[in-house]
Enzyme design. Sequence first.
Site, PDB file in Angstrom:
ATOM      1  N   SER A 187       2.340   1.594 -32.089  1.00 54.73           N
ATOM      2  CA  SER A 187       2.363   2.553 -33.099  1.00 54.73           C
ATOM      3  C   SER A 187       0.780   2.998 -33.341  1.00 54.73           C
ATOM      4  O   SER A 187       0.211   3.476 -32.209  1.00 54.73           O
ATOM      5  CB  SER A 187       2.672   1.880 -34.247  1.00 54.73           C
ATOM      6  OG  SER A 187       2.830   2.900 -35.497  1.00 54.73           O
ATOM      7  N   ASP A 234       5.667   3.066 -28.477  1.00 50.55           N
ATOM      8  CA  ASP A 234       6.117   4.101 -29.559  1.00 50.55           C
ATOM      9  C   ASP A 234       4.799   4.440 -30.302  1.00 50.55           C
ATOM     10  O   ASP A 234       4.557   4.482 -31.476  1.00 50.55           O
ATOM     11  CB  ASP A 234       7.226   3.675 -30.526  1.00 50.55           C
ATOM     12  CG  ASP A 234       7.670   4.558 -31.082  1.00 50.55           C
ATOM     13  OD1 ASP A 234       8.041   5.916 -30.565  1.00 50.55           O
ATOM     14  OD2 ASP A 234       8.456   4.571 -32.353  1.00 50.55           O
ATOM     15  N   HIS A 268      11.478   1.766 -34.300  1.00 51.55           N
ATOM     16  CA  HIS A 268      10.133   1.679 -34.282  1.00 51.55           C
ATOM     17  C   HIS A 268       9.923   0.647 -33.340  1.00 51.55           C
ATOM     18  O   HIS A 268       9.079   0.813 -32.230  1.00 51.55           O
ATOM     19  CB  HIS A 268       9.240   1.834 -35.318  1.00 51.55           C
ATOM     20  CG  HIS A 268       7.919   2.529 -35.459  1.00 51.55           C
ATOM     21  ND1 HIS A 268       7.533   3.521 -34.398  1.00 51.55           N
ATOM     22  CD2 HIS A 268       6.714   2.006 -35.905  1.00 51.55           C
ATOM     23  CE1 HIS A 268       6.190   3.511 -34.244  1.00 51.55           C
ATOM     24  NE2 HIS A 268       5.726   2.914 -35.190  1.00 51.55           N
TER      25      HIS A 268
END
Length: 492
Positions: A160, A186, A271
């Site tokens: 992230s 991601d 996610h």
Amino acid sequence: MIMRVLSALLLVSAAAASVRGDANFTEPHSAPPVKTVLKSSFHLYYEGNVFEETCTVVPFRSESLHRCAYNRSDPLVLIIHGWRLNGLMEPWIFRLASALKVRLGQVNVLISDWRKLALQPYPIAAKNSRQVGRDVAMLLKWLEEVAQLSMNDVHLIGYSLGAHVAGFAGSHFRGLRKVGRITGLDPAGPHFEGQPSFDRLSPDDAQFVDAIHTFTGSSLMPGLGIKQSVAHVDFYPNGGSFQPGCQMLDIYSNVFQYGLQGVPKTIRCAHERALNLFTDSLINTSQPIIGFRCRDDSTFNKGLCLDCKQMRCNTLGFDVRREHVGRSAEGLYLRTGSLAPYRVFHYQIKVLLKNLIQPVEASLSVLLKGTGGESPQLPIILHQESGGLKSFTSLLVVSSDLGQLSSVRLVWKDELVWSSWMRRVRNIMSWNGSDQDVELSVWRILIKSGEKQETCWFCGVSGEASRLRISEEQEFTRCPDTHSSASTQSVY
């Protein structure tokens, strides 16, 4: 005589220390700048899933490397977390660290802790990621000097916001000193989507950059991950927007079960799938997950991209093949299961139709049978205009290896309501009083395996075109005049 024995013992001891990586670390030639204040901490992972069991490595303090038994002869993998909703170190960090230790054996696994800067409103945490990138860069430069760490042996893994932290860290190294590899799991989208390369993770930040996109969202539901390409190799499992088992409809059951905590639980599912896929690639080495270069997910869903020629496919995760392609290169698309091991098998089906009198839109099912078993009914929607010789293609996905295919069964379950209504209207408009039963004249079926790169034609029992009507099924076996062909670049 005694002196010779002592000298020999000293030599043996020094050699053993060198093997263990316990030799003295070189003191830096210069002290860190007076105003330098690192806002991140770094922790050497040994085993287990408790953060307190790690050992803190303090940059610019060589004694911390001795205390933590940092082995300067081993490569370095640094794990970087993302935005935080609480002050806890999440379990995925330890699962990933453990998988790295088991897979690589001799490796230094460091965990970056920047929770104080990440436990902020998202816009502030996103802004802080650049500062954390500088902290990581200073750590690496210090290790380069005191432990003779080669940047070729550095692998930064960021999740992230942590993916952009890794990019910012890598941007401090240029030329021959570039970081060896950065993996973005991601990479965060908000505040980074559409930004220039120097304001986010990009291929410029390391010798090789790979990324896995799992929650880019859609027009109806914005995602947390970035959609644009940010790496040399970008993977988009299941299109990259949502993931199997993570549908937003689950939010209601999760809220019912977990209360308001069910909302972030649902969002994190897609996610964090990038984390799970990468960890799975370390553990289930005998079940590699293959991605295929394609223009977009819509094209991939037609089965048109299952080609490995000219390096158009690659392995997702740790064992990705390092390749440097143009910035306008297509992403790699694939399907996965909802649980580990995530690998599935991709097939393209191409149905050749003859003498289609009128347009048809039908709900069909395909059953593949091979030496390794039989697939469940695989639904496809056939949409085709009328004409003499037409072809229809679609992607089929099965969870297990079917071996060498022996037959294909085609079942016409029903005609779609809209298509049936339009057909009746056309019959009335053409003054045809009877409601003729529509039928498909299937000449041949082509099946191509993505993992094995094999293709084979299947024919009807008579060898001629087989007629298929609603609620009927037909079986097709290998055509006697054709043989399956396999690419020399088989990936399975």
